[in-house]
Scaffold this motif. Sequence first.
Motif, mmCIF file in Angstrom:
data_model
loop_
_atom_site.group_PDB
_atom_site.id
_atom_site.type_symbol
_atom_site.label_atom_id
_atom_site.label_comp_id
_atom_site.label_asym_id
_atom_site.label_seq_id
_atom_site.Cartn_x
_atom_site.Cartn_y
_atom_site.Cartn_z
ATOM 1 N N ARG A 112 0.829 -1.209 0.000
ATOM 2 C CA ARG A 112 0.000 0.000 0.000
ATOM 3 C C ARG A 112 0.867 1.263 0.000
ATOM 4 N NH1 ARG A 112 -3.901 -3.110 3.057
ATOM 5 N NH2 ARG A 112 -2.698 -2.795 4.970
ATOM 6 N N VAL A 113 1.939 1.249 0.785
ATOM 7 C CA VAL A 113 2.837 2.400 0.826
ATOM 8 C C VAL A 113 3.510 2.601 -0.531
ATOM 9 C CG1 VAL A 113 4.976 3.300 1.819
ATOM 10 C CG2 VAL A 113 3.247 2.289 3.307
ATOM 11 N N ASP A 115 2.496 1.579 -3.500
ATOM 12 C CA ASP A 115 1.520 2.033 -4.494
ATOM 13 C C ASP A 115 1.238 3.526 -4.358
ATOM 14 O OD1 ASP A 115 1.194 -0.376 -5.765
ATOM 15 O OD2 ASP A 115 -0.526 -1.001 -4.560
ATOM 16 N N GLY A 116 1.175 3.998 -3.112
ATOM 17 C CA GLY A 116 0.866 5.397 -2.880
ATOM 18 C C GLY A 116 1.994 6.346 -3.237
ATOM 19 N N LEU A 117 3.233 5.846 -3.222
ATOM 20 C CA LEU A 117 4.386 6.728 -3.437
ATOM 21 C C LEU A 117 5.007 6.622 -4.829
ATOM 22 C CD1 LEU A 117 6.239 6.414 0.003
ATOM 23 C CD2 LEU A 117 4.828 8.297 -0.825
#
Length: 207
Positions: A112-113, A115-117
């Motif tokens: 998730r991290v 994908d977000g960055l």
Amino acid sequence: MSDHKGTAPERLVSLPADPRPVPALVITQASPPGSVVLPRWARFLAAGTILILGWAAAVWTAIHVTADPVLHTVALFVHLAALVAGFGAVLAIDFFALLWLSGRRSFPDLIRVADGLHLLIWAGLVGLVLSGVLLHPDLSAPLTRVKIGLVLLIALNGLHLQAVQHRLEQSATTASRMLLARSVISNLLSQIGWWGAMGIGYLNSQN
């Protein structure tokens, strides 16, 4: 999941299982009828070709364009801001990767991290390249050539990292040693590229 006590070798072969329900990480949308979906390797090749052509165009432009003092100052500010954004995002992902390996974060947390960055990393890299064009780099200097090569390495390696991440997502709870080795090597190359480019940029600024 942060209390998982498996040994290090076990973590490298089997991804930690998170007892909490986790939303789907990948949403597959149905393709419109009659549409042509390129295989993943073809999309990877096309993206790599675009990156190389964009890099070559930026190098050519840097040779033939000279910015005035005001534009040069603005470009320098954008260059530093893009470095903070892109490299900061890379460090954040690698930090969460270390937390995962130590058992303090679950694998879905790491994905998730990342994908977000990813968007921030690519935005930072594009900002570095576009602003660097206006800084009139001395391409006759060996270190500057190395830096430009490192920028291309960062871009292509980032493309590879996204492909590896996709494979890791599809692996569900297990991942092969080869896939994990590719991930580790790509992350090391990313660190070498970013630190190397930043270090050379600093040395060039002192001249």
